[in-house]
Design an enzyme around this catalytic site. Structure first.
Site, short mmCIF file in Angstrom:
data_model
loop_
_atom_site.label_atom_id
_atom_site.label_comp_id
_atom_site.label_asym_id
_atom_site.label_seq_id
_atom_site.Cartn_x
_atom_site.Cartn_y
_atom_site.Cartn_z
N SER A 146 0.87 -1.18 0.00
CA SER A 146 0.00 0.00 0.00
C SER A 146 0.91 1.23 0.00
CB SER A 146 -0.85 -0.03 1.28
OG SER A 146 -1.19 1.27 1.68
N TYR A 160 -1.69 -1.08 10.33
CA TYR A 160 -1.87 -1.56 8.95
C TYR A 160 -0.62 -1.21 8.13
CZ TYR A 160 -3.77 -1.46 4.14
OH TYR A 160 -3.98 -1.63 2.79
N1 LIG Z 1 -8.58 -0.36 -1.87
C1 LIG Z 1 -7.53 0.41 -1.69
O1 LIG Z 1 -7.61 1.64 -1.80
C2 LIG Z 1 -6.19 -0.20 -1.37
C3 LIG Z 1 -5.11 0.68 -1.20
C4 LIG Z 1 -3.86 0.16 -0.90
C5 LIG Z 1 -3.69 -1.21 -0.79
N2 LIG Z 1 -4.75 -2.05 -0.95
C6 LIG Z 1 -4.49 -3.47 -0.83
O2 LIG Z 1 -5.03 -4.17 -1.93
C7 LIG Z 1 -5.43 -5.47 -1.53
C8 LIG Z 1 -6.87 -5.73 -1.94
O3 LIG Z 1 -7.69 -4.77 -1.29
P1 LIG Z 1 -9.21 -4.49 -1.68
O4 LIG Z 1 -9.36 -3.05 -1.79
O5 LIG Z 1 -9.64 -5.38 -2.79
O6 LIG Z 1 -9.91 -4.95 -0.31
P2 LIG Z 1 -11.25 -5.76 -0.03
O7 LIG Z 1 -11.55 -5.54 1.40
O8 LIG Z 1 -12.27 -5.42 -1.06
O9 LIG Z 1 -10.79 -7.27 -0.28
C9 LIG Z 1 -9.95 -7.96 0.63
C10 LIG Z 1 -10.39 -9.42 0.63
O10 LIG Z 1 -9.52 -10.16 1.50
C11 LIG Z 1 -10.31 -11.13 2.15
N3 LIG Z 1 -9.69 -11.57 3.40
C12 LIG Z 1 -9.50 -10.84 4.52
N4 LIG Z 1 -8.96 -11.62 5.48
C13 LIG Z 1 -8.80 -12.84 4.95
C14 LIG Z 1 -8.31 -14.07 5.45
N5 LIG Z 1 -7.88 -14.20 6.73
N6 LIG Z 1 -8.29 -15.16 4.64
C15 LIG Z 1 -8.74 -15.05 3.36
N7 LIG Z 1 -9.21 -13.92 2.83
C16 LIG Z 1 -9.25 -12.83 3.62
C17 LIG Z 1 -11.63 -10.41 2.43
O11 LIG Z 1 -12.69 -11.31 2.69
C18 LIG Z 1 -11.82 -9.59 1.17
O12 LIG Z 1 -12.65 -10.24 0.22
C19 LIG Z 1 -5.20 -5.53 -0.01
O13 LIG Z 1 -3.97 -6.16 0.25
C20 LIG Z 1 -5.13 -4.08 0.40
O14 LIG Z 1 -4.38 -3.88 1.57
C21 LIG Z 1 -5.99 -1.57 -1.23
#
Ligand SMILES: NC(=O)c1ccc[n+]([C@@H]2O[C@H](COP(=O)([O-])OP(=O)(O)OC[C@H]3O[C@@H](n4cnc5c(N)ncnc54)[C@H](O)[C@@H]3O)[C@@H](O)[C@H]2O)c1
Length: 271
Positions: A146, A160
């Site tokens: 991130s 985080y």
């Molecule tokens: N959305 C953003 O703006 C953003 C920004 C920076 C980084 N990220 C990173 O991108 C990645 C995807 O994020 P996103 O926005 O799609 O989030 P999201 O919350 O939509 O999806 C995350 C998924 O991970 C699953 N998950 C959580 N804990 C779990 C576990 N113990 N076992 C299996 N699955 C599990 C959840 O059920 C969820 O479906 C993440 O690593 C997040 O940190 C996202």
């Protein structure tokens, strides 16, 4: 080598974690469109079933809680056995527990984010590397960090951020360790991506302020725009790229991310 972004992906066995999430789902759909066979992994079976249901046959949906480290090998081996090969791990699963202030972070908050985001990443990566080595054909690992790995987050987001910083460090270490086996390890660092993780519980006014921090279009990145470099890193075109972090942010400067500073680019601010 074919000069095609999907070069080498046709028929490839790919495991995507966090597949029911906003970004994970777009990645699953991208790989399926490129001809790969995709194993979608997330917490709930009905959710991953729904993700693969529109993709046609030949894909797989597995429910797993990745904080259960002992279950990792079984998940990956099931994909290998089903597809006949397993060559790419894309690990997006993570949790963000929004807390306002550092005083609001409990030990439980810390443990949950570090366990799911960081600890599970290492053990899942290692389990994947073992299967790649067993097959003897190299492999690709793409982890998710991130912008906060660089900024450190702010206030209650530092737990985080620490987990995401750890992901960059361990990915670099694994890239160096696994290079002799032709296994690459890279990370994607999204900015503001329009998913539940970003928007859940955040006031509309704050979301609009974040959009103004993004130079390209003053809008959030779409999940598909994040999926594109993931496919590239898994393709033959990226055969000599390892230990790198790709920012997918619309040009958002890492040092202004989440800090509350005004955005660098507005229509009326050109310099
Ligand atoms: N959305 C953003 O703006 C953003 C920004 C920076 C980084 N990220 C990173 O991108 C990645 C995807 O994020 P996103 O926005 O799609 O989030 P999201 O919350 O939509 O999806 C995350 C998924 O991970 C699953 N998950 C959580 N804990 C779990 C576990 N113990 N076992 C299996 N699955 C599990 C959840 O059920 C969820 O479906 C993440 O690593 C997040 O940190 C996202």
């Amino acid at each position: 080598m074919s000069w095609n972004i999907a070069s080498g992906l046709d028929g490839k066995g790919v495991v995507v974690t966090g597949a029911a999430g906003g970004i994970g789902r777009a990645i699953v759909e991208g790989f399926a469109a490129a001809g790969a066979r995709v194993c979608a992994v997330d917490l709930r079976q009905d959710a991953v079933d729904e993700v693969v249901s529109g993709l046609g046959s030949g894909h797989l949906a597995i429910a797993a809680d990745l904080s259960d480290l002992g279950g990792h090998e079984a998940v990956l081996r099931r994909a290998l056995d089903t597809f006949g090969s397993f060559g790419v791990l894309v690990h997006t699963a993570a949790v963000l527990l929004r807390r306002y202030d550092i005083d609001d972070i409990t030990e439980e908050d810390w443990d949950r984010q570090l366990d799911v985001n960081l600890k599970a990443t290492f053990f899942l990566n290692r389990a994947a590397a073992r299967l790649f080595r067993e097959q003897g054909r190299g492999g690709r690992i793409i982890n998710f960090t991130s912008q906060s790995w660089w900024t450190g987050g702010f206030g209650g987001a530092v737990a985080y951020a620490a987990s995401k910083g750890g992901i960059v460090s361990l990915s670099r270490g694994l890239a160096r360790t696994l290079a002799p086996y032709d296994i690459t390890v890279n990370t994607i660092a999204p900015g503001f991506v329009d998913t539940q993780m970003l928007v859940a519980g955040v006031p509309k006014q704050q979301l609009e302020e974040w959009k103004r921090m993004v130079p390209l279009g003053q809008r959030f990145t779409t999940p598909q725009e994040v999926a594109a470099p993931v496919l590239f890193l898994a393709s033959d075109l990226a055969s000599h790229i390892t230990s790198t972090t790709i920012n997918v942010t619309g040009g958002q400067l890492v040092y202004s991310a989440l800090s509350g500073e005004p955005g660098p680019a507005r229509a009326d601010r050109r310099y």
